[in-house]
Motif scaffolding. Structure first.
Motif, mmCIF file in Angstrom:
data_model
loop_
_atom_site.group_PDB
_atom_site.id
_atom_site.type_symbol
_atom_site.label_atom_id
_atom_site.label_comp_id
_atom_site.label_asym_id
_atom_site.label_seq_id
_atom_site.Cartn_x
_atom_site.Cartn_y
_atom_site.Cartn_z
ATOM 1 N N MET A 38 0.840 -1.204 0.000
ATOM 2 C CA MET A 38 0.000 0.000 0.000
ATOM 3 C C MET A 38 0.868 1.244 0.000
ATOM 4 O O MET A 38 2.036 1.196 0.349
ATOM 5 C CB MET A 38 -0.918 -0.019 1.216
ATOM 6 N N ILE A 39 0.254 2.319 -0.366
ATOM 7 C CA ILE A 39 0.965 3.599 -0.398
ATOM 8 C C ILE A 39 0.162 4.597 0.442
ATOM 9 O O ILE A 39 -1.040 4.754 0.255
ATOM 10 C CB ILE A 39 1.077 4.141 -1.840
ATOM 11 N N GLU A 40 0.872 5.251 1.335
ATOM 12 C CA GLU A 40 0.225 6.229 2.206
ATOM 13 C C GLU A 40 0.505 7.630 1.642
ATOM 14 O O GLU A 40 1.657 7.957 1.346
ATOM 15 C CB GLU A 40 0.840 6.070 3.590
ATOM 16 N N VAL A 41 -0.531 8.440 1.519
ATOM 17 C CA VAL A 41 -0.367 9.789 0.980
ATOM 18 C C VAL A 41 -0.109 10.738 2.156
ATOM 19 O O VAL A 41 -0.986 10.958 2.988
ATOM 20 C CB VAL A 41 -1.621 10.238 0.204
ATOM 21 N N LEU A 53 -6.285 13.108 -4.881
ATOM 22 C CA LEU A 53 -5.835 12.574 -3.591
ATOM 23 C C LEU A 53 -5.769 13.666 -2.529
ATOM 24 O O LEU A 53 -5.532 14.836 -2.841
ATOM 25 C CB LEU A 53 -4.457 11.935 -3.748
ATOM 26 N N THR A 54 -5.999 13.264 -1.290
ATOM 27 C CA THR A 54 -5.780 14.163 -0.156
ATOM 28 C C THR A 54 -4.903 13.445 0.865
ATOM 29 O O THR A 54 -4.746 12.215 0.818
ATOM 30 C CB THR A 54 -7.101 14.583 0.533
ATOM 31 N N ALA A 55 -4.324 14.233 1.773
ATOM 32 C CA ALA A 55 -3.436 13.655 2.788
ATOM 33 C C ALA A 55 -4.197 12.599 3.590
ATOM 34 O O ALA A 55 -5.363 12.802 3.940
ATOM 35 C CB ALA A 55 -2.914 14.753 3.705
ATOM 36 N N GLY A 56 -3.545 11.504 3.857
ATOM 37 C CA GLY A 56 -4.158 10.446 4.664
ATOM 38 C C GLY A 56 -4.767 9.321 3.839
ATOM 39 O O GLY A 56 -5.100 8.268 4.393
ATOM 40 N N ASP A 57 -4.916 9.533 2.527
ATOM 41 C CA ASP A 57 -5.443 8.445 1.686
ATOM 42 C C ASP A 57 -4.468 7.267 1.700
ATOM 43 O O ASP A 57 -3.253 7.457 1.729
ATOM 44 C CB ASP A 57 -5.618 8.916 0.234
#
Lengths: 325, 301
Positions: free
Chosen positions: A1-4, A144-148
């Motif tokens: 997974m990738i954390e934004v 995308l937003t922070a925390g996605d």
């Protein structure tokens, strides 16, 4: 997974797009610069059509929860892994916990991050592309937003040798862009002089430019229209027509002043005349037209458009075939 | 008269639109006759020979085809489509199966009023609301007369597109009775979901919140677009209205509006609709009695 961690200005999930729903008012979406997107997938060994991230103007800051290979392609944006600069147009190995971040854009508008396994969001109507105007596809139908947290597809065992694009295949993105178009559609609304004005001017790209369309301006006055009584249902302005379909790449010119080239997320129909549409081979370049860059429109025949399309396809397959280790 | 075409000598234009789209223009002026021919052509093309065709999008008096130039050339596709045009024109417009649908609208509603008041600097006459302005420029004495005109004869959905779920419709009345609605000088940045508006000669319902330039007269009580496909009318398609549907916009009061909203919230709402066979020959011969007949079919018990 990738954390934004930080989203960047307008980062969306994109793939080849969503054809077949145009009549329902659904533009196809898909990567604005398809060639760069496709090269990214080839670099990380993905199947064609795997979803990638499209970055606009500024890049995101991402944290990988597992090892992966990535490749950054498209507009020239310095790329960093844990703060150390990495090269674009080649595979980059990242480990669990690594952070990918970006510096200031040096050319073009959009860059792509291909990730081994692809971004594994659910497909909507056959595509993972985000269509933000309609709110479908991609990650929850939005940028995308922070925390996605982005899911990624299954990753194969990576070879230790890293693929890269040959230097002669790396595209250059200029601030002076020529866009070829096939005159047609409602081009008869302009007089001969009006057509000459349109072809002869150098247009400046305004900040009003996104995935729906790119607006351009010039310091000169409106283009010249043909005179005559307006047809029933068309509206009183000479740039109005009875509402009709807008193809991808259509050049509409409301009131004859500021051309808007409709792009991959545009509305599919409306009541402004269109003078023609940008050829498929130049749509990628449209997606990389920088703000305040200049554009000239070059009329070409349908045969020339077909030849340009073949040349683009040939470049892409040669570039992919020549990926070296 | 904008039902039949006025310029019968018009030669259909087939032009390229880039190298992946082909544009076919049947007329420069709106006519229901040209629209019905295009709808028929779209049906035939989709039913017959779709090789190389990705999308076909019928519009008011034109249509757009998205094709794969690696599979079919522009010239070959033009020849195929001209053949279909010739046979449709030779055979004349056949009766077709469609639906007549009751579309309840609360005119002069508080929600579109609130939004339109924010944009008075973008319209021709800032001293009037949209509905007052349209009543005025169309020569009606009162707003009630305008509402009566919009609701006294049904409209046919002639085109989809713009954004998913929206439709353009065209009232089934003679030219001199068509409402004409000048668009905003600069588009609004806001339009409430389900706003009922008229732009040019086209009544529309906005499916979802969006920008927009059509003057707003009211608000439809029920959705026409349901991406979650919760209501039963949307089981097959998130967009309810299809081209060729006959829509009867009906003026309702606030009590009925609220009742319908409750039904929508409960998931029990369904549109009043009847299957019909639309007969272009009969309609063009005598539009008024035919529209009267369609409304009788819709509202009989």
């Amino acid at each position: 997974m990738i954390e934004v961690i930080e989203p960047g200005f307008a980062t969306t999930v994109q793939d080849e797009g969503r054809p077949g729903h145009y009549r329902q008012g659904m533009a196809p979406s898909g990567a604005m610069d398809l060639a760069s997107y496709r090269l990214g997938n080839a670099l990380v060994g993905n199947d064609p059509g795997a979803a990638s991230l499209e970055l606009t103007f500024t890049g995101p800051r991402l944290r990988f929860t597992q090892a992966a290979t990535v490749a950054v392609t498209g507009g020239d944006m310095p790329t960093f892994v844990n703060g150390r600069e990495a090269k674009a147009w080649m595979e980059i190995d990242v480990s669990a916990g690594d952070e990918l971040s970006f510096g200031f854009l040096r050319s073009g508008v959009r860059a792509y991050i291909a990730v081994s396994g692809g971004i594994d969001v659910p497909a909507v109507l056959g595509s993972r592309s985000t269509h933000a105007l309609v709110g479908i596809g991609g990650f929850e139908g939005r940028k995308l937003t922070a925390g996605d947290i982005l899911p990624t597809g299954t990753v194969r065992n990576q070879a230790s040798s890293l693929r890269k694009l040959l230097p002669e295949h790396i595209p250059a993105f200029s601030g002076k862009v020529e866009l070829r178009y096939v005159p047609g559609l409602f081009s008869y609304r302009l007089s001969t002089r009006g057509i000459d004005q349109f072809n002869g001017r150098t247009w400046t790209v305004t900040p009003n430019a996104d995935r729906t369309g790119i607006r351009m301006t010039s310091t000169e006055g409106p283009l010249e229209f043909v005179d005559g009584e307006r047809p029933f249902g068309a509206g009183s302005d000479p740039s109005n027509v009875v509402d009709a379909g807008y193809p991808v790449g259509a050049i509409q010119i409301p009131s004859g002043t500021e051309p808007i080239v409709l792009s991959r997320d545009a509305v599919t129909a409306g009541g402004y005349f269109t003078v023609g549409a940008v050829i498929s081979a130049d749509l990628d370049r449209l997606g990389q037209c920088p703000t305040n860059g200049t554009v000239r429109f070059v009329p070409v025949s349908i045969e020339q458009a077909a030849a340009a399309r073949q040349a683009s396809a040939k470049y892409l397959s040669a570039a992919i075939a020549a990926l070296s280790h | 008269m904008a039902l039949k075409r006025t310029n019968t000598g018009f030669n259909t234009r087939y032009t390229p639109a880039g190298d992946e789209f082909l544009f076919v223009e049947f007329d420069e002026a709106m006519s229901l006759e040209a629209n019905l021919e295009i709808q028929e052509i779209a049906v035939r093309v989709l039913g017959e020979d779709t090789e190389g065709i990705i999308d076909i999008c019928p519009a008011n008096v034109s249509y757009l085809v998205r094709y794969d130039p690696d599979v079919v050339t522009f010239d070959a596709l033009v020849q195929r489509l001209k053949k279909v045009e010739r046979s449709v024109k030779a055979e004349g417009l056949e009766p077709f199966k469609t639906r007549v649908i009751d579309v309840p609208v609360l005119f002069n509603d508080p929600w579109t009023y609130e939004v339109l008041m924010k944009f008075r600097d973008r319209v021709q006459d800032p001293s009037k609301t949209d509905i007052e302005y349209l009543a005025d420029v169309n020569g009606f004495g009162t707003v009630e007369d305008l509402i009566e005109a919009v609701t006294s004869a049904p409209s046919m959905a002639t085109m989809t597109g713009f954004v998913p779920g929206i439709l353009w419709s065209f009232q089934l009345v003679a030219f001199e009775r068509q409402i004409q609605a000048p668009k905003y000088l600069r588009p609004r940045t806001e339009t409430p979901e389900r706003a009922f508006a008229v732009g040019g000669a086209y009544p529309v319902v906005y499916p979802s919140p969006s920008a927009g330039g059509y003057p707003m007269l009211g608000r439809a009580a029920a959705p026409i677009y349901d991406p979650a496909q919760r209501l039963k009318d949307f089981a097959d398609d998130p967009a309810f209205v299809r081209t060729g549907d006959v829509l009867n916009f009906r003026s309702i009061d606030r009590a009925e509006y609220d009742r319908i909203q409750d039904e929508v919230a409960a998931g029990t709402f369904s549109y009043l609709q009847r299957p019909i066979t639309f007969e272009p020959g009969v309609f063009f011969e005598s539009p008024e009695p035919y529209c009267h007949h369609l409304r009788e079919v819709l509202y009989r018990d």
